[in-house]
Design a protein around this motif. Sequence first.
Motif, PDB file in Angstrom:
ATOM      1  N   MET A   1       0.839  -1.177   0.000  1.00  0.00           N
ATOM      2  CA  MET A   1       0.000   0.000   0.000  1.00  0.00           C
ATOM      3  C   MET A   1       0.887   1.244   0.000  1.00  0.00           C
ATOM      4  SD  MET A   1      -2.646   1.097   2.936  1.00  0.00           S
ATOM      5  CE  MET A   1      -3.969   2.144   2.595  1.00  0.00           C
ATOM      6  N   VAL A   2       0.606   2.172  -0.893  1.00  0.00           N
ATOM      7  CA  VAL A   2       1.342   3.417  -0.988  1.00  0.00           C
ATOM      8  C   VAL A   2       0.558   4.497  -0.249  1.00  0.00           C
ATOM      9  CG1 VAL A   2       2.243   5.161  -2.552  1.00  0.00           C
ATOM     10  CG2 VAL A   2       2.298   2.758  -3.212  1.00  0.00           C
ATOM     11  N   THR A   3       1.239   5.207   0.619  1.00  0.00           N
ATOM     12  CA  THR A   3       0.579   6.296   1.335  1.00  0.00           C
ATOM     13  C   THR A   3       1.104   7.618   0.802  1.00  0.00           C
ATOM     14  OG1 THR A   3       2.239   6.224   3.078  1.00  0.00           O
ATOM     15  CG2 THR A   3       0.225   4.957   3.432  1.00  0.00           C
ATOM     16  N   ALA A   4       0.242   8.589   0.710  1.00  0.00           N
ATOM     17  CA  ALA A   4       0.632   9.913   0.237  1.00  0.00           C
ATOM     18  C   ALA A   4       1.446  10.629   1.307  1.00  0.00           C
ATOM     19  CB  ALA A   4      -0.615  10.725  -0.103  1.00  0.00           C
ATOM     20  N   VAL A   5       2.434  11.364   0.860  1.00  0.00           N
ATOM     21  CA  VAL A   5       3.245  12.159   1.765  1.00  0.00           C
ATOM     22  C   VAL A   5       2.685  13.574   1.753  1.00  0.00           C
ATOM     23  CG1 VAL A   5       5.547  13.054   2.221  1.00  0.00           C
ATOM     24  CG2 VAL A   5       5.269  10.739   1.305  1.00  0.00           C
ATOM     25  N   ALA A   6       2.278  14.017   2.903  1.00  0.00           N
ATOM     26  CA  ALA A   6       1.730  15.362   3.001  1.00  0.00           C
ATOM     27  C   ALA A   6       2.858  16.375   2.914  1.00  0.00           C
ATOM     28  CB  ALA A   6       0.970  15.527   4.313  1.00  0.00           C
ATOM     29  N   GLY A   7       2.579  17.468   2.281  1.00  0.00           N
ATOM     30  CA  GLY A   7       3.549  18.538   2.165  1.00  0.00           C
ATOM     31  C   GLY A   7       2.837  19.872   2.269  1.00  0.00           C
ATOM     32  N   TYR A   8       3.610  20.910   2.103  1.00  0.00           N
ATOM     33  CA  TYR A   8       3.060  22.257   2.155  1.00  0.00           C
ATOM     34  C   TYR A   8       2.559  22.680   0.780  1.00  0.00           C
ATOM     35  CZ  TYR A   8       5.461  22.857   6.638  1.00  0.00           C
ATOM     36  OH  TYR A   8       5.887  22.729   7.929  1.00  0.00           O
ATOM     37  N   ALA A   9       1.552  23.512   0.784  1.00  0.00           N
ATOM     38  CA  ALA A   9       1.106  24.236  -0.399  1.00  0.00           C
ATOM     39  C   ALA A   9       1.304  25.723  -0.102  1.00  0.00           C
ATOM     40  CB  ALA A   9      -0.361  23.930  -0.705  1.00  0.00           C
ATOM     41  N   TRP A  10       1.095  26.572  -1.090  1.00  0.00           N
ATOM     42  CA  TRP A  10       1.344  27.998  -0.893  1.00  0.00           C
ATOM     43  C   TRP A  10       0.580  28.584   0.303  1.00  0.00           C
ATOM     44  CZ3 TRP A  10       4.920  31.260  -1.621  1.00  0.00           C
ATOM     45  CH2 TRP A  10       4.675  32.636  -1.534  1.00  0.00           C
ATOM     46  N   PRO A  11      -0.701  28.264   0.501  1.00  0.00           N
ATOM     47  CA  PRO A  11      -1.421  28.889   1.620  1.00  0.00           C
ATOM     48  C   PRO A  11      -0.842  28.571   3.003  1.00  0.00           C
ATOM     49  CG  PRO A  11      -2.988  27.954   0.072  1.00  0.00           C
ATOM     50  CD  PRO A  11      -1.619  27.474  -0.340  1.00  0.00           C
ATOM     51  N   ASP A  12      -0.166  27.445   3.154  1.00  0.00           N
ATOM     52  CA  ASP A  12       0.385  27.108   4.473  1.00  0.00           C
ATOM     53  C   ASP A  12       1.912  26.955   4.437  1.00  0.00           C
ATOM     54  OD1 ASP A  12       0.494  24.712   3.062  1.00  0.00           O
ATOM     55  OD2 ASP A  12      -0.338  23.495   4.670  1.00  0.00           O
ATOM     56  N   ALA A  13       2.542  27.561   3.429  1.00  0.00           N
ATOM     57  CA  ALA A  13       4.001  27.468   3.288  1.00  0.00           C
ATOM     58  C   ALA A  13       4.705  28.111   4.474  1.00  0.00           C
ATOM     59  CB  ALA A  13       4.439  28.153   2.001  1.00  0.00           C
ATOM     60  N   PRO A  14       5.880  27.603   4.833  1.00  0.00           N
ATOM     61  CA  PRO A  14       6.651  28.216   5.920  1.00  0.00           C
ATOM     62  C   PRO A  14       6.937  29.694   5.627  1.00  0.00           C
ATOM     63  CG  PRO A  14       7.583  26.083   5.328  1.00  0.00           C
ATOM     64  CD  PRO A  14       6.538  26.408   4.297  1.00  0.00           C
ATOM     65  N   VAL A  15       6.944  30.488   6.664  1.00  0.00           N
ATOM     66  CA  VAL A  15       7.146  31.938   6.545  1.00  0.00           C
ATOM     67  C   VAL A  15       8.433  32.262   5.792  1.00  0.00           C
ATOM     68  CG1 VAL A  15       7.516  34.048   7.883  1.00  0.00           C
ATOM     69  CG2 VAL A  15       5.781  32.420   8.602  1.00  0.00           C
ATOM     70  N   VAL A  16       9.505  31.515   6.036  1.00  0.00           N
ATOM     71  CA  VAL A  16      10.774  31.802   5.356  1.00  0.00           C
ATOM     72  C   VAL A  16      10.682  31.546   3.852  1.00  0.00           C
ATOM     73  CG1 VAL A  16      12.232  31.492   7.396  1.00  0.00           C
ATOM     74  CG2 VAL A  16      11.724  29.524   5.933  1.00  0.00           C
ATOM     75  N   VAL A  17       9.874  30.599   3.442  1.00  0.00           N
ATOM     76  CA  VAL A  17       9.697  30.309   2.024  1.00  0.00           C
ATOM     77  C   VAL A  17       8.869  31.415   1.369  1.00  0.00           C
ATOM     78  CG1 VAL A  17       8.674  28.688   0.365  1.00  0.00           C
ATOM     79  CG2 VAL A  17       9.984  27.825   2.317  1.00  0.00           C
ATOM     80  N   VAL A  18       7.810  31.839   2.024  1.00  0.00           N
ATOM     81  CA  VAL A  18       6.992  32.949   1.511  1.00  0.00           C
ATOM     82  C   VAL A  18       7.847  34.208   1.388  1.00  0.00           C
ATOM     83  CG1 VAL A  18       5.009  34.440   1.990  1.00  0.00           C
ATOM     84  CG2 VAL A  18       4.836  31.971   2.386  1.00  0.00           C
ATOM     85  N   ALA A  19       8.686  34.464   2.380  1.00  0.00           N
ATOM     86  CA  ALA A  19       9.566  35.633   2.336  1.00  0.00           C
ATOM     87  C   ALA A  19      10.552  35.536   1.172  1.00  0.00           C
ATOM     88  CB  ALA A  19      10.312  35.777   3.656  1.00  0.00           C
ATOM     89  N   GLN A  20      11.078  34.342   0.928  1.00  0.00           N
ATOM     90  CA  GLN A  20      12.012  34.151  -0.177  1.00  0.00           C
ATOM     91  C   GLN A  20      11.337  34.437  -1.521  1.00  0.00           C
ATOM     92  OE1 GLN A  20      13.523  30.160  -0.581  1.00  0.00           O
ATOM     93  NE2 GLN A  20      15.141  30.771  -1.989  1.00  0.00           N
ATOM     94  N   VAL A  21      10.142  33.908  -1.710  1.00  0.00           N
ATOM     95  CA  VAL A  21       9.409  34.141  -2.959  1.00  0.00           C
ATOM     96  C   VAL A  21       9.069  35.627  -3.090  1.00  0.00           C
ATOM     97  CG1 VAL A  21       7.267  33.648  -4.227  1.00  0.00           C
ATOM     98  CG2 VAL A  21       8.519  31.787  -3.086  1.00  0.00           C
ATOM     99  N   SER A  22       8.692  36.275  -2.012  1.00  0.00           N
ATOM    100  CA  SER A  22       8.373  37.709  -2.043  1.00  0.00           C
ATOM    101  C   SER A  22       9.597  38.545  -2.419  1.00  0.00           C
ATOM    102  CB  SER A  22       7.819  38.171  -0.696  1.00  0.00           C
ATOM    103  OG  SER A  22       6.576  37.567  -0.451  1.00  0.00           O
ATOM    104  N   LYS A  23      10.746  38.224  -1.835  1.00  0.00           N
ATOM    105  CA  LYS A  23      11.979  38.949  -2.174  1.00  0.00           C
ATOM    106  C   LYS A  23      12.327  38.762  -3.638  1.00  0.00           C
ATOM    107  CE  LYS A  23      14.134  38.587   2.380  1.00  0.00           C
ATOM    108  NZ  LYS A  23      15.204  37.897   3.147  1.00  0.00           N
ATOM    109  N   LEU A  24      12.149  37.556  -4.124  1.00  0.00           N
ATOM    110  CA  LEU A  24      12.465  37.280  -5.521  1.00  0.00           C
ATOM    111  C   LEU A  24      11.523  38.031  -6.455  1.00  0.00           C
ATOM    112  CD1 LEU A  24      14.126  35.827  -7.620  1.00  0.00           C
ATOM    113  CD2 LEU A  24      12.664  33.848  -7.331  1.00  0.00           C
TER     114      LEU A  24
END
Length: 109
Positions: A1-24
Amino acid sequence: MVTAVAGYAWPDAPVVVVAQVSKLTDGLRELLGENLLGVYLHGSLAMGGFNPDRSDIDLLAVTQERMSAAAKHDVARLLLDLSRAPCPVEISFLSRPDLVPWIFPTPFN
């Protein structure tokens, strides 16, 4: 059985990632001005499978006209400064003349 690995999407992305995209995106706006038509998020961060320890940030930028050599140089410096801070960035640039009329394969600059 394969289980899905949960990850982040844009609405719940870590603050540092959102900041990186904003700076870019802010940096691209500053460097390219009105030539920049849009920056689009795609890949794992857009689709909900982003893992900050393993994923890169996938972006697509669209410009009105092809970038000059000087603009490409400036954009490269920006990317060198912001990629891996904290995540690697993968970005493709397409210009309007590359998109209209549509041809396949799509060129990119």
